[in-house]
Motif scaffolding. Structure first.
Motif, PDB file in Angstrom:
ATOM      1  N   SER A   9      77.073  36.328  61.788  1.00  0.00           N
ATOM      2  CA  SER A   9      77.499  36.799  63.094  1.00  0.00           C
ATOM      3  C   SER A   9      78.220  35.677  63.813  1.00  0.00           C
ATOM      4  CB  SER A   9      76.292  37.267  63.911  1.00  0.00           C
ATOM      5  OG  SER A   9      76.715  37.766  65.151  1.00  0.00           O
ATOM      6  N   SER A  10      79.531  35.545  63.534  1.00  0.00           N
ATOM      7  CA  SER A  10      80.302  34.448  64.109  1.00  0.00           C
ATOM      8  C   SER A  10      80.899  34.802  65.462  1.00  0.00           C
ATOM      9  CB  SER A  10      81.420  34.043  63.152  1.00  0.00           C
ATOM     10  OG  SER A  10      82.217  35.151  62.828  1.00  0.00           O
ATOM     11  N   VAL A  11      80.628  36.007  65.959  1.00  0.00           N
ATOM     12  CA  VAL A  11      81.201  36.406  67.235  1.00  0.00           C
ATOM     13  C   VAL A  11      80.655  35.566  68.388  1.00  0.00           C
ATOM     14  CG1 VAL A  11      79.484  38.156  67.834  1.00  0.00           C
ATOM     15  CG2 VAL A  11      81.826  38.425  68.611  1.00  0.00           C
ATOM     16  N   GLU A  12      79.520  34.894  68.159  1.00  0.00           N
ATOM     17  CA  GLU A  12      78.958  34.042  69.203  1.00  0.00           C
ATOM     18  C   GLU A  12      79.860  32.843  69.479  1.00  0.00           C
ATOM     19  OE1 GLU A  12      76.442  34.725  70.995  1.00  0.00           O
ATOM     20  OE2 GLU A  12      75.730  36.470  69.932  1.00  0.00           O
ATOM     21  N   SER A  13      80.676  32.461  68.493  1.00  0.00           N
ATOM     22  CA  SER A  13      81.527  31.288  68.653  1.00  0.00           C
ATOM     23  C   SER A  13      82.599  31.531  69.708  1.00  0.00           C
ATOM     24  CB  SER A  13      82.200  30.961  67.309  1.00  0.00           C
ATOM     25  OG  SER A  13      83.185  29.965  67.481  1.00  0.00           O
ATOM     26  N   LYS A  14      82.965  30.453  70.419  1.00  0.00           N
ATOM     27  CA  LYS A  14      84.047  30.544  71.389  1.00  0.00           C
ATOM     28  C   LYS A  14      85.385  30.177  70.756  1.00  0.00           C
ATOM     29  CE  LYS A  14      83.990  30.894  75.431  1.00  0.00           C
ATOM     30  NZ  LYS A  14      84.292  32.035  76.325  1.00  0.00           N
ATOM     31  N   ALA A  15      85.378  29.843  69.462  1.00  0.00           N
ATOM     32  CA  ALA A  15      86.630  29.531  68.782  1.00  0.00           C
ATOM     33  C   ALA A  15      87.555  30.734  68.869  1.00  0.00           C
ATOM     34  CB  ALA A  15      86.364  29.164  67.328  1.00  0.00           C
ATOM     35  N   ARG A  16      88.846  30.482  69.016  1.00  0.00           N
ATOM     36  CA  ARG A  16      89.806  31.559  69.227  1.00  0.00           C
ATOM     37  C   ARG A  16      90.762  31.699  68.051  1.00  0.00           C
ATOM     38  NH1 ARG A  16      88.365  34.855  73.647  1.00  0.00           N
ATOM     39  NH2 ARG A  16      86.740  33.576  74.583  1.00  0.00           N
ATOM     40  N   ILE A  17      91.107  32.938  67.757  1.00  0.00           N
ATOM     41  CA  ILE A  17      92.104  33.274  66.747  1.00  0.00           C
ATOM     42  C   ILE A  17      93.343  33.752  67.484  1.00  0.00           C
ATOM     43  CG2 ILE A  17      92.665  34.746  64.787  1.00  0.00           C
ATOM     44  CD1 ILE A  17      90.461  32.705  64.218  1.00  0.00           C
ATOM     45  N   GLN A  18      94.432  33.015  67.362  1.00  0.00           N
ATOM     46  CA  GLN A  18      95.644  33.361  68.086  1.00  0.00           C
ATOM     47  C   GLN A  18      96.251  34.651  67.549  1.00  0.00           C
ATOM     48  OE1 GLN A  18      98.368  30.039  68.372  1.00  0.00           O
ATOM     49  NE2 GLN A  18      96.679  28.579  68.635  1.00  0.00           N
ATOM     50  N   SER A  19      96.744  35.465  68.466  1.00  0.00           N
ATOM     51  CA  SER A  19      97.271  36.786  68.097  1.00  0.00           C
ATOM     52  C   SER A  19      98.641  36.718  67.445  1.00  0.00           C
ATOM     53  CB  SER A  19      97.351  37.684  69.334  1.00  0.00           C
ATOM     54  OG  SER A  19      98.326  37.178  70.243  1.00  0.00           O
ATOM     55  N   GLY A  20      99.423  35.687  67.770  1.00  0.00           N
ATOM     56  CA  GLY A  20     100.799  35.619  67.295  1.00  0.00           C
ATOM     57  C   GLY A  20     101.763  36.393  68.166  1.00  0.00           C
ATOM     58  N   ILE A  21     101.264  36.955  69.264  1.00  0.00           N
ATOM     59  CA  ILE A  21     102.088  37.741  70.185  1.00  0.00           C
ATOM     60  C   ILE A  21     102.371  36.898  71.428  1.00  0.00           C
ATOM     61  CG2 ILE A  21     102.144  39.797  71.648  1.00  0.00           C
ATOM     62  CD1 ILE A  21     100.337  41.128  69.515  1.00  0.00           C
ATOM     63  N   PRO A  22     103.617  36.485  71.637  1.00  0.00           N
ATOM     64  CA  PRO A  22     103.946  35.620  72.775  1.00  0.00           C
ATOM     65  C   PRO A  22     103.456  36.189  74.105  1.00  0.00           C
ATOM     66  CG  PRO A  22     105.819  35.778  71.288  1.00  0.00           C
ATOM     67  CD  PRO A  22     104.800  36.774  70.800  1.00  0.00           C
ATOM     68  N   GLY A  23     102.672  35.403  74.818  1.00  0.00           N
ATOM     69  CA  GLY A  23     102.177  35.788  76.128  1.00  0.00           C
ATOM     70  C   GLY A  23     100.802  36.433  76.121  1.00  0.00           C
ATOM     71  N   PHE A  24     100.409  37.034  74.996  1.00  0.00           N
ATOM     72  CA  PHE A  24      99.146  37.775  74.980  1.00  0.00           C
ATOM     73  C   PHE A  24      97.935  36.852  75.097  1.00  0.00           C
ATOM     74  CE2 PHE A  24      95.477  39.632  72.828  1.00  0.00           C
ATOM     75  CZ  PHE A  24      95.356  40.845  73.486  1.00  0.00           C
ATOM     76  N   ASP A  25      97.955  35.747  74.354  1.00  0.00           N
ATOM     77  CA  ASP A  25      96.778  34.876  74.318  1.00  0.00           C
ATOM     78  C   ASP A  25      96.485  34.239  75.674  1.00  0.00           C
ATOM     79  OD1 ASP A  25      96.599  35.552  71.682  1.00  0.00           O
ATOM     80  OD2 ASP A  25      97.481  33.689  70.927  1.00  0.00           O
ATOM     81  N   LYS A  26      97.512  34.120  76.511  1.00  0.00           N
ATOM     82  CA  LYS A  26      97.301  33.585  77.858  1.00  0.00           C
ATOM     83  C   LYS A  26      96.466  34.533  78.710  1.00  0.00           C
ATOM     84  CE  LYS A  26     101.648  30.994  77.960  1.00  0.00           C
ATOM     85  NZ  LYS A  26     102.959  30.833  78.648  1.00  0.00           N
ATOM     86  N   CYS A  28      93.785  36.043  77.643  1.00  0.00           N
ATOM     87  CA  CYS A  28      92.402  36.142  77.161  1.00  0.00           C
ATOM     88  C   CYS A  28      91.865  34.826  76.620  1.00  0.00           C
ATOM     89  CB  CYS A  28      92.277  37.252  76.124  1.00  0.00           C
ATOM     90  SG  CYS A  28      93.459  37.132  74.749  1.00  0.00           S
ATOM     91  N   GLU A  29      92.098  33.749  77.339  1.00  0.00           N
ATOM     92  CA  GLU A  29      91.524  32.434  77.016  1.00  0.00           C
ATOM     93  C   GLU A  29      91.885  31.948  75.614  1.00  0.00           C
ATOM     94  OE1 GLU A  29      87.681  31.910  79.852  1.00  0.00           O
ATOM     95  OE2 GLU A  29      87.276  32.864  77.926  1.00  0.00           O
TER      96      GLU A  29
END
Length: 237
Positions: A9-26, A28-29
């Motif tokens: 259950s790695s969802v507890e991690s705060k590590a982020r997977i970038q979406s690759g969509i310009p502007g989207f990741d900004k 959602c942290e």
């Protein structure tokens, strides 16, 4: 026989997977939570397939993360051609083992968990797309079966060592109707997923017709409300 991937259950991690969509990741942290199961909902033509394909392509090209695209629609060749028109050469990525496209028949519900584990183990995928959960559930007999199988599938995706996005079709454009009571085809997916992203398209032809909304994202201080977006010749912005 390949060794099954470790379930965790790695969802507890705060590590982020970038979406690759310009502007989207900004919004959602920094992107999706590592190891999460996410839902992208919208009506026909809203950009769901572009969204998830961009997610996989960016992962393979920019982050060296292998991807697995599971489709319940039989014509994968058309999908590859559509993506090539956006400049995404998935053929080369497939040949190099970076991305794998797999067709699951819509009536293959009995061994889907075992096959999913097998495919993720074989490809060592870190990013997984299921397109779409709506077609998968069409083969199920009743509402109870739909809820049970979607819950089981989503729970498995959340325990596997990968970050997953599922797509779901909805008939009514939520932004225009103002009714957000159901955010997916069957009304259960949004409660199980770690995040829910809705895509909107009014079809009037103006620049502001397309929009994205992050309805929820667990453990994330995400942008609230509808944000305009475009589908350009290079994907979603």
């Amino acid at each position: 026989m390949p060794k099954p991937p470790k379930l965790e259950s790695s969802v507890e991690s705060k590590a982020r997977i970038q979406s690759g969509i310009p502007g989207f990741d900004k919004l959602c942290e920094g992107g999706f939570v590592n190891g999460s199961a996410n839902l992208v909902s919208g009506g026909p033509g809203t950009g769901k397939t572009v969204f998830v394909s961009q997610f996989l392509y960016s992962g393979a090209v920019e982050h060296d993360e292998k991807g697995l695209y599971i489709s319940f629609e039989e014509d994968l060749d058309n999908l590859r051609q559509d993506m090539k028109a956006l400049g995404w050469d998935f053929d080369t990525l497939e040949k190099s083992g970076k991305v794998q496209f797999v067709y699951f028949g819509p009536y293959e519900t009995t061994d889907i968990q075992a096959r999913l584990i097998r495919e993720i183990s074989k490809t060592n995928a870190k990013r997984v797309v299921i397109d779409s959960i709506s077609v998968f559930a069409m083969a199920l007999k009743n509402e109870y079966e739909v809820r049970k199988e979607i819950y089981t599938l989503t729970s498995l995706l959340k325990r596997l060592n990968c970050t997953a996005i599922m797509t779901s079709e909805i008939v009514v454009d939520l932004a225009e109707s103002g009714n957000y009571s159901s955010l997916s085809r069957y009304g259960v997916e949004e409660f199980i997923a770690d995040s829910v992203i809705t895509l909107h398209y009014s079809g009037l032809g103006g620049k502001g017709d397309r929009a994205v909304r992050i309805v929820k994202m667990r453990r994330t201080n995400h942008k609230k409300g509808v944000v305009s977006m475009e589908i350009t010749g290079k994907g979603i912005v």
